[in-house]
Design a protein around this motif. Structure first.
Motif, short mmCIF file in Angstrom:
data_model
loop_
_atom_site.label_atom_id
_atom_site.label_comp_id
_atom_site.label_asym_id
_atom_site.label_seq_id
_atom_site.Cartn_x
_atom_site.Cartn_y
_atom_site.Cartn_z
N THR A 1 0.83 -1.21 0.00
CA THR A 1 0.00 0.00 0.00
C THR A 1 0.86 1.25 0.00
O THR A 1 0.55 2.21 -0.69
CB THR A 1 -0.92 0.00 1.23
OG1 THR A 1 -1.62 -1.24 1.29
CG2 THR A 1 -1.91 1.13 1.18
N LYS A 2 1.96 1.24 0.76
CA LYS A 2 2.85 2.39 0.78
C LYS A 2 3.48 2.63 -0.59
O LYS A 2 3.58 3.77 -1.05
CB LYS A 2 3.95 2.19 1.82
CG LYS A 2 3.47 2.30 3.23
CD LYS A 2 4.62 2.09 4.19
CE LYS A 2 4.13 2.10 5.63
NZ LYS A 2 5.21 1.85 6.57
N ILE A 3 3.89 1.55 -1.27
CA ILE A 3 4.51 1.69 -2.58
C ILE A 3 3.50 2.18 -3.60
O ILE A 3 3.80 3.07 -4.41
CB ILE A 3 5.16 0.35 -3.01
CG1 ILE A 3 6.36 0.05 -2.12
CG2 ILE A 3 5.58 0.39 -4.47
CD1 ILE A 3 6.95 -1.30 -2.33
N VAL A 4 2.29 1.64 -3.56
CA VAL A 4 1.25 2.07 -4.50
C VAL A 4 0.90 3.54 -4.29
O VAL A 4 0.75 4.30 -5.25
CB VAL A 4 -0.01 1.17 -4.36
CG1 VAL A 4 -1.19 1.74 -5.09
CG2 VAL A 4 0.30 -0.23 -4.85
N ASN A 5 0.80 3.98 -3.04
CA ASN A 5 0.50 5.39 -2.74
C ASN A 5 1.63 6.30 -3.20
O ASN A 5 1.40 7.38 -3.74
CB ASN A 5 0.24 5.59 -1.26
CG ASN A 5 -1.09 5.03 -0.83
OD1 ASN A 5 -1.98 4.83 -1.64
ND2 ASN A 5 -1.24 4.77 0.45
N ALA A 6 2.89 5.87 -2.97
CA ALA A 6 4.03 6.69 -3.39
C ALA A 6 4.09 6.81 -4.91
O ALA A 6 4.35 7.89 -5.44
CB ALA A 6 5.33 6.09 -2.85
N LEU A 7 3.82 5.73 -5.62
CA LEU A 7 3.81 5.79 -7.08
C LEU A 7 2.66 6.65 -7.59
O LEU A 7 2.80 7.36 -8.58
CB LEU A 7 3.73 4.38 -7.68
CG LEU A 7 5.00 3.54 -7.54
CD1 LEU A 7 4.76 2.13 -8.05
CD2 LEU A 7 6.16 4.18 -8.26
N GLY A 8 1.52 6.60 -6.92
CA GLY A 8 0.39 7.45 -7.30
C GLY A 8 0.71 8.93 -7.13
O GLY A 8 0.36 9.75 -7.97
N LYS B 1 3.12 9.96 -9.94
CA LYS B 1 2.47 10.14 -11.24
C LYS B 1 1.64 11.42 -11.29
O LYS B 1 1.49 12.03 -12.34
CB LYS B 1 1.59 8.94 -11.55
CG LYS B 1 2.37 7.69 -11.88
CD LYS B 1 1.47 6.53 -12.16
CE LYS B 1 2.27 5.27 -12.41
NZ LYS B 1 1.41 4.09 -12.60
N SER B 2 1.11 11.84 -10.17
CA SER B 2 0.28 13.04 -10.15
C SER B 2 1.09 14.31 -9.94
O SER B 2 0.53 15.39 -9.84
CB SER B 2 -0.78 12.93 -9.06
OG SER B 2 -0.17 12.94 -7.79
N ASN B 3 2.42 14.19 -9.88
CA ASN B 3 3.30 15.34 -9.66
C ASN B 3 3.37 16.18 -10.93
O ASN B 3 3.77 15.70 -11.98
CB ASN B 3 4.69 14.86 -9.27
CG ASN B 3 5.61 15.99 -8.90
OD1 ASN B 3 5.19 17.11 -8.75
ND2 ASN B 3 6.88 15.67 -8.74
N PRO B 4 3.01 17.46 -10.89
CA PRO B 4 3.03 18.28 -12.09
C PRO B 4 4.43 18.76 -12.49
O PRO B 4 4.62 19.23 -13.61
CB PRO B 4 2.15 19.47 -11.72
CG PRO B 4 2.29 19.57 -10.25
CD PRO B 4 2.45 18.16 -9.76
N ASP B 5 5.41 18.64 -11.61
CA ASP B 5 6.75 19.15 -11.88
C ASP B 5 7.61 18.05 -12.49
O ASP B 5 8.25 17.28 -11.78
CB ASP B 5 7.37 19.67 -10.59
CG ASP B 5 8.63 20.46 -10.84
OD1 ASP B 5 8.92 20.75 -12.01
OD2 ASP B 5 9.32 20.78 -9.86
N LYS B 6 7.64 17.96 -13.82
CA LYS B 6 8.38 16.91 -14.51
C LYS B 6 9.88 17.19 -14.52
O LYS B 6 10.68 16.27 -14.62
CB LYS B 6 7.88 16.75 -15.95
CG LYS B 6 6.44 16.34 -16.04
CD LYS B 6 6.21 14.99 -15.41
CE LYS B 6 4.74 14.60 -15.49
NZ LYS B 6 4.46 13.36 -14.82
#
Length: 95
Positions: free
Chosen positions: A49-56, A59-64
């Motif tokens: 769950t921690k890994i899935v939340n961190a990856l989410g 991915k939602s980070n706007p600063d590429k």
């Protein structure tokens, strides 16, 4: 005889100085100001769950640009580590 009795803890009715009486939140709770916007802060969940939340969140980070910078730094550190342990990098290049 007070030798056989245990002491009772004193109780105080303390209210913080700058706490409004409207009841918004706990005045004794220490919380980071961005915790309410993040998923990874919270209770003790499983590793998956921690890994899935961190990856989410990643991915939602706007600063590429920041993501690219982090990947470049990681790659440089990996190559420095491989150079320190004298890993033969010629296997990656064809002749």
């Amino acid at each position: 005889m007070a030798i056989l009795k245990q002491r009772k803890n004193k109780k105080f009715s303390y209210t913080p100085r700058y706490f409004d009486d409207k009841g918004e939140g706990n005045p004794f709770e220490i919380k980071h100001k961005f915790d309410e916007y993040r998923k990874t802060v919270g209770g003790n969940t499983g590793l998956k769950t921690k890994i899935v939340n961190a990856l989410g969140e990643l991915k939602s980070n706007p600063d590429k640009k920041a993501d690219r910078r982090i990947l470049i730094i990681i790659a440089i550190l990996v190559f420095i580590f491989l150079a320190i342990i004298e890993f033969d990098l010629s296997i990656f290049f064809s002749k």
